[in-house]
Write a protein that holds these residues in place. Structure first.
Motif, mmCIF file in Angstrom:
data_model
loop_
_atom_site.group_PDB
_atom_site.id
_atom_site.type_symbol
_atom_site.label_atom_id
_atom_site.label_comp_id
_atom_site.label_asym_id
_atom_site.label_seq_id
_atom_site.Cartn_x
_atom_site.Cartn_y
_atom_site.Cartn_z
ATOM 1 N N GLU A 263 0.457 4.962 9.947
ATOM 2 C CA GLU A 263 1.518 5.941 9.671
ATOM 3 C C GLU A 263 0.949 7.329 9.431
ATOM 4 O O GLU A 263 -0.019 7.443 8.686
ATOM 5 N N PRO A 264 1.531 8.372 9.988
ATOM 6 C CA PRO A 264 2.601 8.350 10.984
ATOM 7 C C PRO A 264 2.109 7.786 12.314
ATOM 8 O O PRO A 264 1.028 8.151 12.771
ATOM 9 N N SER A 265 2.911 6.932 12.906
ATOM 10 C CA SER A 265 2.513 6.302 14.160
ATOM 11 C C SER A 265 2.595 7.294 15.323
ATOM 12 O O SER A 265 3.510 8.111 15.388
ATOM 13 N N LEU A 266 1.627 7.184 16.211
ATOM 14 C CA LEU A 266 1.619 8.034 17.402
ATOM 15 C C LEU A 266 1.924 7.221 18.654
ATOM 16 O O LEU A 266 1.658 7.643 19.776
ATOM 17 N N LEU A 267 2.486 6.032 18.440
ATOM 18 C CA LEU A 267 2.938 5.187 19.548
ATOM 19 C C LEU A 267 4.354 4.714 19.243
ATOM 20 O O LEU A 267 4.689 4.484 18.075
ATOM 21 N N PRO A 268 5.173 4.544 20.276
ATOM 22 C CA PRO A 268 6.540 4.067 20.020
ATOM 23 C C PRO A 268 6.577 2.580 19.662
ATOM 24 O O PRO A 268 5.533 1.918 19.593
ATOM 25 N N LYS A 269 7.779 2.064 19.473
ATOM 26 C CA LYS A 269 7.959 0.747 18.864
ATOM 27 C C LYS A 269 7.793 -0.448 19.814
ATOM 28 O O LYS A 269 7.297 -1.489 19.416
ATOM 29 N N THR A 270 8.253 -0.352 21.051
ATOM 30 C CA THR A 270 8.206 -1.533 21.922
ATOM 31 C C THR A 270 6.999 -1.491 22.863
ATOM 32 O O THR A 270 6.455 -0.424 23.166
ATOM 33 N N ALA A 271 6.619 -2.663 23.344
ATOM 34 C CA ALA A 271 5.458 -2.780 24.232
ATOM 35 C C ALA A 271 5.633 -1.942 25.498
ATOM 36 O O ALA A 271 4.691 -1.280 25.952
ATOM 37 N N LEU A 272 6.832 -1.965 26.044
ATOM 38 C CA LEU A 272 7.086 -1.218 27.270
ATOM 39 C C LEU A 272 7.023 0.301 27.018
ATOM 40 O O LEU A 272 6.481 1.053 27.831
ATOM 41 N N GLU A 273 7.541 0.716 25.884
ATOM 42 C CA GLU A 273 7.464 2.141 25.540
ATOM 43 C C GLU A 273 6.020 2.575 25.288
ATOM 44 O O GLU A 273 5.600 3.644 25.717
ATOM 45 N N ARG A 274 5.281 1.717 24.599
ATOM 46 C CA ARG A 274 3.862 2.050 24.371
ATOM 47 C C ARG A 274 3.120 2.146 25.700
ATOM 48 O O ARG A 274 2.265 3.009 25.895
ATOM 49 N N ALA A 275 3.478 1.249 26.628
ATOM 50 C CA ALA A 275 2.836 1.284 27.950
ATOM 51 C C ALA A 275 3.101 2.623 28.645
ATOM 52 O O ALA A 275 2.200 3.195 29.274
ATOM 53 N N LYS A 276 4.324 3.129 28.521
ATOM 54 C CA LYS A 276 4.638 4.406 29.167
ATOM 55 C C LYS A 276 3.852 5.562 28.524
ATOM 56 O O LYS A 276 3.399 6.466 29.215
ATOM 57 N N VAL A 277 3.711 5.511 27.213
ATOM 58 C CA VAL A 277 2.934 6.566 26.542
ATOM 59 C C VAL A 277 1.466 6.517 26.983
ATOM 60 O O VAL A 277 0.852 7.544 27.317
ATOM 61 N N ARG A 278 0.913 5.293 27.011
ATOM 62 C CA ARG A 278 -0.488 5.175 27.455
ATOM 63 C C ARG A 278 -0.629 5.576 28.922
ATOM 64 O O ARG A 278 -1.657 6.106 29.330
ATOM 65 N N GLU A 279 0.396 5.320 29.705
ATOM 66 C CA GLU A 279 0.381 5.733 31.115
ATOM 67 C C GLU A 279 0.240 7.258 31.222
ATOM 68 O O GLU A 279 -0.566 7.757 32.013
ATOM 69 N N ILE A 280 1.016 7.973 30.423
ATOM 70 C CA ILE A 280 0.896 9.445 30.439
ATOM 71 C C ILE A 280 -0.524 9.861 30.044
ATOM 72 O O ILE A 280 -1.141 10.706 30.689
ATOM 73 N N CYS A 281 -1.043 9.239 28.981
ATOM 74 C CA CYS A 281 -2.409 9.566 28.541
ATOM 75 C C CYS A 281 -3.411 9.357 29.670
ATOM 76 O O CYS A 281 -4.298 10.185 29.893
ATOM 77 N N LEU A 282 -3.261 8.248 30.384
ATOM 78 C CA LEU A 282 -4.270 7.897 31.387
ATOM 79 C C LEU A 282 -4.085 8.676 32.689
ATOM 80 O O LEU A 282 -5.067 8.906 33.411
#
Lengths: 217, 217
Positions: free
Chosen positions: B82-101
């Protein structure tokens, strides 16, 4: 859940994900994207709706598409935690991801198709191969030292992790560009160990539906 | 826990981690590594003991060093949720990591120091800038479309995530290479929003202890 992997048999980034899917025993379909044919099928307008970066792999999960191999693998780890491809502690997981990113950000992007095409066009084929070999060897020098400190039977200890899914395909690329592994005994040892592993056999380029029969032979 | 970040003020990969540390309110010391001075301090034998790839950043946590910005950030998220820098669901986290990568594997490595030095040496300075601009614009074309579909106030919805920590430094690079953001209105909007955020101000290159005063001004 229905999964379709957009994959090219020879793409090392696709192989990473195929290996993870296979290690986790997940069913998926392959939709082949030929990076060479028709000037590169990844560049078609249809495929760019799947992957805006016009690259493979992309994983379609029901109606959502995830791109970038490591984000796909983190997703698979989250929805299917067993068998885990990450170690138990935060620090250990960081080291595994470090290995993945040394390959995934530090090596592979510098020898991917678009860079090699640019160098070939401007400086010729010989310079292209020289560059690919140089960046892979430079990366392997770092990786070898890192793996000496953290490998067991596999890249990180005695369990297969994301790091192995990244390393094996990168070694395949290395060999295509004439890199010999003599100077990298730990990398060579891990490669030899994983060569006979069922998941790495199943996900190997030669065993893909889109591998041409003359390469397969 | 004592944390030291090996950082260069202008390195976009260092900035990603500085932003994450700042967003999480974590204390750390900076050890500056000047990528230009003395032919590049990252190439010294001493520093290569810290980071085998001779790159910044590297985070020393007590006696262990983690390299690669995304693996460092995943580690920070795990030890300080906390504060989290990733969203709550696996699919949402995947999209965030996709942007990073997309940024961390698809754009930045192609315009990093070693590639630019190679092109400058072989083809001159103009070609170098042209290449950097080309790869950033190509990446931003994909990113812009992706962000149209998933951004809110920030890259992914209305909470700051890893993706923002990757995007803002990449925009800084883009501007250095003469990329204008007119064609990328969503990227421009997010940049304008985050420009005034305390964590992005604190982690900005101009506000680093190793930023020369003539650049700071």
């Amino acid at each position: 859940m229905q999964m379709t992997l957009y994959s090219y048999f020879r793409s090392s980034c696709s192989w990473r994900v195929r290996a993870a899917l296979s290690l986790k025993g997940l069913d998926y379909e392959i939709e082949a994207v030929n990076l060479i044919k028709d000037g590169g099928q990844q560049l078609s307008e249809d495929y760019k709706k799947i992957n805006l970066m016009a690259q493979v792999p992309a994983l379609k999960v029901d109606d959502t598409v995830i791109t970038q191999s490591l984000s796909i693998m983190e997703y698979l780890e989250e929805i299917c935690p067993e068998p885990s491809l990450l170690p138990k502690t935060a620090l250990e997981r960081a080291k595994v991801r470090e290995i993945c990113l040394i390959i995934g950000s530090g090596i592979q992007p510098l020898q991917n198709l678009s860079v090699l095409q640019y160098i070939a066009k401007n400086e010729g084929n010989e310079k292209k191969l020289e560059w690919a070999k140089h960046v892979i060897e430079k990366g392997f020098e770092a990786l070898e030292k890192l793996l000496v400190s953290c490998s067991g039977k596999y890249c990180f200890g005695d369990s297969i992790t994301f790091a192995d899914c990244f390393l094996v395909p990168q070694i395949y690329n290395a060999k295509r560009f004439g890199v010999t592994l003599d100077r990298f005994p730990t990398i060579e040892r891990i490669d030899a160990t994983l060569k006979d592993h069922q998941a790495f056999i199943a996900s190997h380029p030669s065993n893909q539906p889109d591998c041409p029969s003359d390469i397969k032979a």
